[in-house]
Scaffold this active site. Structure first.
Site, PDB file in Angstrom:
ATOM      1  N   SER A 172       1.773  -9.760  -0.993  1.00 31.78           N
ATOM      2  CA  SER A 172       1.447  -8.324  -0.911  1.00 31.78           C
ATOM      3  C   SER A 172       1.633  -7.731   0.475  1.00 31.78           C
ATOM      4  O   SER A 172       1.809  -6.532   0.623  1.00 31.78           O
ATOM      5  CB  SER A 172       0.021  -8.093  -1.392  1.00 31.78           C
ATOM      6  OG  SER A 172      -0.871  -8.913  -0.665  1.00 31.78           O
TER       7      SER A 172
ATOM      8  N   LYS B 288       0.812  -1.223   0.000  1.00 38.14           N
ATOM      9  CA  LYS B 288       0.000   0.000   0.000  1.00 38.14           C
ATOM     10  C   LYS B 288       0.845   1.273   0.000  1.00 38.14           C
ATOM     11  O   LYS B 288       0.447   2.289  -0.549  1.00 38.14           O
ATOM     12  CB  LYS B 288      -0.934   0.012   1.213  1.00 38.14           C
ATOM     13  CG  LYS B 288      -1.990  -1.093   1.187  1.00 38.14           C
ATOM     14  CD  LYS B 288      -3.073  -0.798   0.178  1.00 38.14           C
ATOM     15  CE  LYS B 288      -4.173  -1.846   0.196  1.00 38.14           C
ATOM     16  NZ  LYS B 288      -5.085  -1.713  -0.942  1.00 38.14           N
TER      17      LYS B 288
ATOM     18  N   GLU C  41      -9.865   6.048   2.811  1.00 39.12           N
ATOM     19  CA  GLU C  41     -10.701   5.025   3.426  1.00 39.12           C
ATOM     20  C   GLU C  41      -9.796   3.877   3.843  1.00 39.12           C
ATOM     21  O   GLU C  41      -8.705   3.723   3.289  1.00 39.12           O
ATOM     22  CB  GLU C  41     -11.735   4.512   2.419  1.00 39.12           C
ATOM     23  CG  GLU C  41     -11.223   3.438   1.440  1.00 39.12           C
ATOM     24  CD  GLU C  41     -10.196   3.947   0.438  1.00 39.12           C
ATOM     25  OE1 GLU C  41     -10.071   5.167   0.294  1.00 39.12           O
ATOM     26  OE2 GLU C  41      -9.515   3.099  -0.185  1.00 39.12           O
TER      27      GLU C  41
END
Lengths: 385, 258
Positions: A359, A78, A100
């Site tokens: 990830s 991210k 969010e």
């Protein structure tokens, strides 16, 4: 079908046009690129390793590499996107960012980037998710972010996006919305794809150096689809198979989604016959989204990528297997990709060369997994193997 | 010209102003909500906006969100709402406008949705998350079934874009009094009036102002420039707190001498 688009209220239309202009300008700007690359290298810890998982490869019978996004700062991919978008916001003269978050990973990554770059930060998070991820809320607060509980709708990620869009429409003059996946109105899916494509670009360079050939398969979990698209996109024109794994409880492309429009874009969404969006139920919060990015919808339509659903139990198996075989505790999201590979190992050949996007790391999920094992029918870890 | 635009232009021609209340179909239940449409009509509403509830009403503030959620819990669907409106067709004298989100229209198909609106006696539609750029199919379908299309103009819409929007609008221009969601507070009334004045220089279409109108004095001030006002959140709040009688009382108060 033209997926994507800009299905937004008029208040957001012009700001999106301006964002697109700024984006076109800065993405070609050398100074911007240098600044971002330096941050990715020195702050986020890139490039991340492409690691040959020898024990897992031996267990499966073919070579599997892991792209180690779990080793990024904040423990997931991210940060690639939040550094890019926060830097872009700053260049555009915005003083505040909003985002969010579901489980809190994107929220934490946005909070870090905004703390670093001196931007005010507000994170919208569903009340249900806040209950499930109390520690991540505190983590964001440590990082100077304000966390706002969202009490509307299902009180989860999709409602947090609604609320962030409402905030953005209200404060659009001085605020940038750092959307967390390859979703939202144009140009967001393109912006996030570009910032996450560093995963695939590095991977391509690394695998050619390590193996002297392209991989046969790329495998990644898909919620909104940002880590998957980041890995896939630089290989779009190569002879490489793309496989996206969805959680069974939120399997937009592989099971239950239909074409629709939500959060400003046209894609596949899990909805009833009238178009009311339904609640999803994925064990991994990062996959718990009723839609999927427009590029994935296109890949599905063109047959460029394949998408499969995976049961909770199989994801847990992926989680446990990687922990035990490689000494790497994966995020439950990424564990879906591992779990699917374990389940489908027979469909691979000995000389296949598989790359899985790891990830994120799994520290955030250990309590959930412990509770799952305690409640479950398996009794003990040993029963599994 | 559709019935909605015609009615508003007739008002404008006699120097009268329009007041357009908004209700949510299915809240507190389908029958009561349509009774309210009738009562509002009786009390002088110029047109009535009927919200078809959606699971994710992005443009709406907390009050209308709650009304949508409660209506959906009652089990209403776009079809059940339109059928109920059609059943009472003989009662409707003022133009009815549907306001809903695009996914419900898209799911049914633009053509089918427009046809159902026409069959139900609806004369206009507002789809706040459908900008003109994405409205190709909807414009064709609504034209075919004589549904007047209402587009939004926001405080930050540049003048050049307003020209494009008015060229595609067949109903009226819905000017947003604020950036943000329904039911927020209007900060700069003077600025709203100046923008409305500017839009009226660009187009002969009726210009109505909505979002955040709570008080009589706000309505009066806005109507010095605007051709009409739209009131939703404050009415629904009154309905939630004091039932139909309180809502109708507030409507009369906001309406004043309109």
């Amino acid at each position: 079908m033209r997926y994507g688009g800009r299905y937004v209220p008029e208040t957001l239309f012009w700001p999106l046009v301006e964002l697109e202009e700024a984006w076109r300008r800065f993405k070609e700007n050398e100074e911007f690129k240098n600044e971002l690359n330096a941050l990715l290298r020195d702050y986020a810890g890139r490039p991340t390793p492409l690691y040959l998982a020898q024990n897992l490869s031996q267990f499966l019978g073919f070579k599997v590499y892991l792209k180690r996004e779990d080793l990024c700062h904040t423990g997931a991919h991210k940060i690639n996107n939040t550094l890019g978008q926060c830097l872009l916001a700053k260049k555009m003269g915005k003083r505040r960012v909003i985002a969010e978050t579901g489980a809190g990973q994107h929220g934490v990554a946005t909070a870090c980037a905004s703390a670093l770059l001196g931007l005010e930060c507000t994170i919208y998070m569903g009340e249900e998710d806040i209950k499930r991820q109390e520690l991540n809320v505190f983590r964001m607060e440590l990082l100077r972010a304000k966390v706002v509980p969202v009490t509307s709708g299902s009180k989860t990620l999709k409602d947090a996006i609604n609320e962030a869009l409402r905030d953005w429409a209200t404060n659009v003059d001085d605020t940038h919305y750092v959307i967390g996946s390859v979703v939202g109105p144009h140009p967001f899916p393109e912006i996030v794809r570009e910032f996450q494509s560093i995963i695939g670009k590095e991977t391509k360079e690394q695998i050619l150096k390590l193996e002297g050939r392209l991989p046969t398969h790329l495998i990644a979990c898909v919620g909104g689809g940002s880590n998957a698209l980041g890995l896939f996109y630089p290989f779009e024109n190569d002879q490489v198979k793309f496989i996206g794994i969805e959680a069974e409880g939120a399997a937009t492309l592989s099971l239950s989604g239909e074409k629709g429009v939500l959060h400003g874009f046209l894609s596949y969404f899990i909805q009833d016959e009238w178009g009311q969006i339904l609640e999803t139920n994925a064990i991994a919060a990062g996959l718990d989204y009723p839609g999927v990015g427009p590029d994935h919808a296109r890949y599905k339509e063109e047959g460029r990528a394949e998408y499969y659903p995976l049961k909770k139990e199989d994801a847990i198996k992926g989680f446990l297997t990687l922990s035990r075989l490689e000494g790497i505790i994966p995020a439950l999201e990424s564990a879906h990709a591992i779990g699917w590979l374990l389940k489908n190992k027979r469909s691979f050949k000995k000389d296949d060369l598989v790359i899985v996007c790891l990830s994120g790391r799994g520290d955030k999920d250990v309590e959930l997994v412990r509770n799952f094992l305690r409640k479950g029918k398996w009794g003990s870890l040993e029963g599994l193997f | 010209m559709g019935k909605l635009r015609g009615a508003l232009l007739r008002l404008k021609a006699c120097g009268q102003k329009a007041i357009i209340p908004y209700i949510v179909a299915g809240f507190p239940d389908l029958e009561t909500s349509l009774d309210l449409v009738f009562e509002l009509q009786k009390r002088g509403a110029s047109a009535i906006e009927i919200g078809i509830p959606f699971s994710d009403p992005m443009v709406d503030g907390p009050v209308i969100q709650a009304a949508h959620a409660k209506a959906l819990k009652k089990g209403v669907t776009p079809l059940s709402i339109l059928e109920a409106i059609k059943e009472r067709e003989s009662q409707w004298e003022v133009p009815l406008i549907v306001m809903t989100y695009f996914n419900l229209v898209f799911r049914m198909g633009e053509r089918h949705f427009a046809r159902l609106l026409k069959e139900a006696g609806i004369s206009g539609a507002i789809i706040p998350d459908l900008p003109p750029e994405e409205a190709g199919e909807w414009l064709k379908a609504s034209n075919e079934h004589e549904i007047d299309v209402v587009f939004l103009v926001a405080p930050n819409t540049p003048e050049k874009r307003i020209q494009k929007i008015v060229s595609l609008t067949t109903g009226f221009i819905y000017y947003l009094s604020l950036k943000g969601v329904t039911g927020s507070k209007i900060k700069d009334l003077q600025n709203v009036k100046e923008r409305v004045k500017m839009i009226k220089h660009i187009t002969p279409l009726p210009v109505c102002v909505g979002f955040g109108i709570r008080e009589r004095w706000e309505a009066e001030s806005l109507l010095e420039e605007a051709d009409g006002i739209i009131v939703g959140s404050s009415l629904l709040k009154a309905l939630m707190e004091g039932g139909p009688s309180q809502m109708l009382e507030l409507f009369m108060e906001l309406k004043g001498n309109v």
